[in-house]
Design a protein around this motif. Structure first.
Motif, PDB file in Angstrom:
ATOM      1  N   UNK A  17       0.908  -1.239   0.102  1.00  0.00           N
ATOM      2  CA  UNK A  17      -0.070   0.018   0.044  1.00  0.00           C
ATOM      3  C   UNK A  17       0.900   1.302  -0.200  1.00  0.00           C
ATOM      4  N   UNK A  18       1.982   1.216   0.768  1.00  0.00           N
ATOM      5  CA  UNK A  18       2.751   2.315   0.893  1.00  0.00           C
ATOM      6  C   UNK A  18       3.381   2.664  -0.412  1.00  0.00           C
ATOM      7  N   UNK A  19       3.978   1.590  -1.034  1.00  0.00           N
ATOM      8  CA  UNK A  19       4.613   1.790  -2.405  1.00  0.00           C
ATOM      9  C   UNK A  19       3.585   2.420  -3.322  1.00  0.00           C
ATOM     10  N   UNK A  20       2.523   1.714  -3.312  1.00  0.00           N
ATOM     11  CA  UNK A  20       1.510   2.164  -4.534  1.00  0.00           C
ATOM     12  C   UNK A  20       1.102   3.771  -4.250  1.00  0.00           C
ATOM     13  N   UNK A  21       0.957   4.146  -2.943  1.00  0.00           N
ATOM     14  CA  UNK A  21       0.597   5.697  -2.494  1.00  0.00           C
ATOM     15  C   UNK A  21       1.637   6.549  -2.966  1.00  0.00           C
ATOM     16  N   UNK A  22       3.200   5.895  -2.783  1.00  0.00           N
ATOM     17  CA  UNK A  22       4.259   6.921  -3.117  1.00  0.00           C
ATOM     18  C   UNK A  22       4.117   7.128  -4.771  1.00  0.00           C
ATOM     19  N   UNK A  23       4.238   6.048  -5.501  1.00  0.00           N
ATOM     20  CA  UNK A  23       4.130   5.990  -6.765  1.00  0.00           C
ATOM     21  C   UNK A  23       3.098   7.037  -7.382  1.00  0.00           C
ATOM     22  N   UNK A  24       1.799   6.805  -7.002  1.00  0.00           N
ATOM     23  CA  UNK A  24       0.596   7.788  -7.479  1.00  0.00           C
ATOM     24  C   UNK A  24       1.045   9.282  -6.945  1.00  0.00           C
ATOM     25  N   UNK A  25       1.517   9.127  -5.894  1.00  0.00           N
ATOM     26  CA  UNK A  25       1.632  10.712  -5.336  1.00  0.00           C
ATOM     27  C   UNK A  25       2.440  11.564  -6.294  1.00  0.00           C
ATOM     28  N   UNK A  26       3.542  10.789  -6.484  1.00  0.00           N
ATOM     29  CA  UNK A  26       4.587  11.388  -7.478  1.00  0.00           C
ATOM     30  C   UNK A  26       3.925  11.628  -8.865  1.00  0.00           C
ATOM     31  N   UNK A  27       3.015  10.921  -9.332  1.00  0.00           N
ATOM     32  CA  UNK A  27       2.448  11.228 -10.644  1.00  0.00           C
ATOM     33  C   UNK A  27       1.479  12.200 -10.601  1.00  0.00           C
ATOM     34  N   UNK A  28       0.861  12.730  -9.407  1.00  0.00           N
ATOM     35  CA  UNK A  28      -0.101  13.768  -9.317  1.00  0.00           C
ATOM     36  C   UNK A  28       0.305  15.009  -9.934  1.00  0.00           C
ATOM     37  N   UNK A  29      -0.234  15.429 -11.067  1.00  0.00           N
ATOM     38  CA  UNK A  29      -0.005  16.624 -11.725  1.00  0.00           C
ATOM     39  C   UNK A  29      -1.088  17.101 -12.293  1.00  0.00           C
ATOM     40  N   UNK A  30      -1.394  18.522 -12.729  1.00  0.00           N
ATOM     41  CA  UNK A  30      -2.379  18.946 -13.747  1.00  0.00           C
ATOM     42  C   UNK A  30      -2.403  18.253 -14.941  1.00  0.00           C
ATOM     43  N   UNK A  31      -3.462  17.533 -15.522  1.00  0.00           N
ATOM     44  CA  UNK A  31      -3.591  16.969 -16.639  1.00  0.00           C
ATOM     45  C   UNK A  31      -3.444  15.430 -16.735  1.00  0.00           C
TER      46      UNK A  31
END
Ligand code: MG
Length: 268
Positions: free
Chosen positions: A29-43
Motif C-alpha cells: 500500500x505504501x509503495x502504491x501511494x508513493x508512486x501515485x503521489x509522485x504522478x499527481x499533476x495537472x493534466x
C-alpha cells in the motif's frame, strides 16, 4: 448473566506473526501511494493513477481490497476523490486541475491480509488555505496514531483528531469512520473521528488490535452528499476536503504504522 466481552462482537486480536503478514500488505500500500503521489499533476487522469496502483499490485502478486467491494461493486483499485469529493470517488477520465486536492485511498491483500491507507495530494499550486487544511488533517491522523498504544482506549483516537482539527474551524465528518482490519478490509470496531464523551472510553487498545484510522476534514461545513454513482461522497457546500489514513497495530512498544515505509518512526 454472561460475561461482558472486553471487545465489541467481531473484534479480532492478531498474533505477532499475523501482524507481520499485515505489514507485508501495508508495504505494498505504501509503495502504491508513493508512486501515485509522485504522478499527481495537472493534466493526469484519476484513471491513470488507478493504472499505476494496478501495476504495483501486479509486481507484488497482491490483489485489491477495493475492486468489486460492496453493492454496486466498486469498479477500481483506488478511490480518487478530487476537490469537493471527500471519499469513495471512482477513478476514470477526470483530469486533475491545478489547485485541487486529490485524495488517493488504496487497499491491498497479501496472503489473505489487508492493508489500507490514504493520502491527499495537492495538484500543482493550491490556495494556502487549502494546503493548511491538508496539513492539519494529516497532523490529526498522526496525533491519533500516537494514542494507539497499550493502556489506551478507542475514543482516544477521536479525541486526538478533534483536538487537532476543531481549533481551525474545519468540518469534521463523523458519519464516516475508520475501522478494524485484518483478513477483511472492514472489521469491527468502527473507529470514530470524534469523541463526544472525551478520551478514555470504548474498547481497550490491547496488543494485537489493528485499526485503520482515517480522519476526513473539510474547509467548510461537515455536511456531505452521495453522488449519483452511489459511491462518491462530496461536500454539500462544494468546498474542498482532505482525507488521510493509515493501518496501525498496537504493539508492546506502542503504535506500529503498517502502511508507513518507516513504520511511523519519523512522525510518532
Ligand atoms: Mg479505510
Amino acid at each position: 448473566m454472561g460475561l461482558r466481552s472486553r471487545y465489541p462482537r467481531g473484534v479480532t486480536v492478531k498474533t505477532p506473526e499475523q501482524v507481520q503478514r499485515m505489514r507485508a500488505a501495508g508495504l505494498v500500500v505504501a509503495e502504491a501511494l508513493a508512486r501515485m503521489s509522485e504522478a499527481v499533476r495537472p493534466g493526469i487522469t484519476t484513471g491513470d493513477l488507478d493504472l499505476i496502483a494496478r501495476g504495483v499490485l501486479e509486481r507484488h502478486g497482491a490483489t485489491s481490497s477495493f475492486l468489486g467491494y460492496g453493492d454496486p461493486g466498486f469498479p477500481a483499485v483506488i478511490c480518487a476523490s478530487v476537490g469537493p469529493e471527500v471519499v469513495h470517488g471512482i477513478p476514470g477520465d477526470r483530469v486533475l486541475q491545478e489547485g485541487e486536492l486529490c485524495s488517493l485511498d488504496f487497499g491491498a491483500i497479501v496472503d489473505g491480509w489487508h492493508g489500507d491507507a490514504a493520502v491527499t495530494v495537492p495538484v500543482g499550486q493550491c490556495d494556502p488555505a487549502v494546503l493548511e487544511l491538508n496539513r492539519i488533517t494529516e497532523e490529526s491522523l498522526w496525533a491519533a496514531l500516537r494514542t494507539v498504544r497499550p493502556g489506551g482506549a478507542l475514543s482516544d483516537i477521536g479525541a486526538a483528531v478533534e483536538a487537532t482539527v476543531r481549533p481551525h474551524g474545519y468540518g469534521l465528518l463523523d458519519d464516516y469512520t475508520g475501522h478494524g482490519i485484518g483478513t477483511s478490509m472492514h472489521e469491527p470496531p468502527y473507529v470514530p473521528n470524534t469523541a463526544p464523551k472525551g478520551p478514555g472510553r470504548g474498547m481497550p487498545l490491547d496488543v494485537g488490535i489493528v485499526l485503520a484510522v482515517e480522519p476526513m476534514a473539510t474547509l467548510g461545513l461537515a455536511e456531505v452528499v452521495t453522488l449519483a454513482d452511489e459511491w462518491t461522497v462530496a461536500t454539500a457546500d462544494g468546498l474542498q476536503a482532505s482525507h488521510w489514513e493509515h493501518t496501525v497495530a498496537v504493539t508492546p512498544d506502542g503504535p506500529w504504522v503498517l502502511t508507513a515505509p518507516d513504520g511511523g518512526a519519523s512522525r510518532l
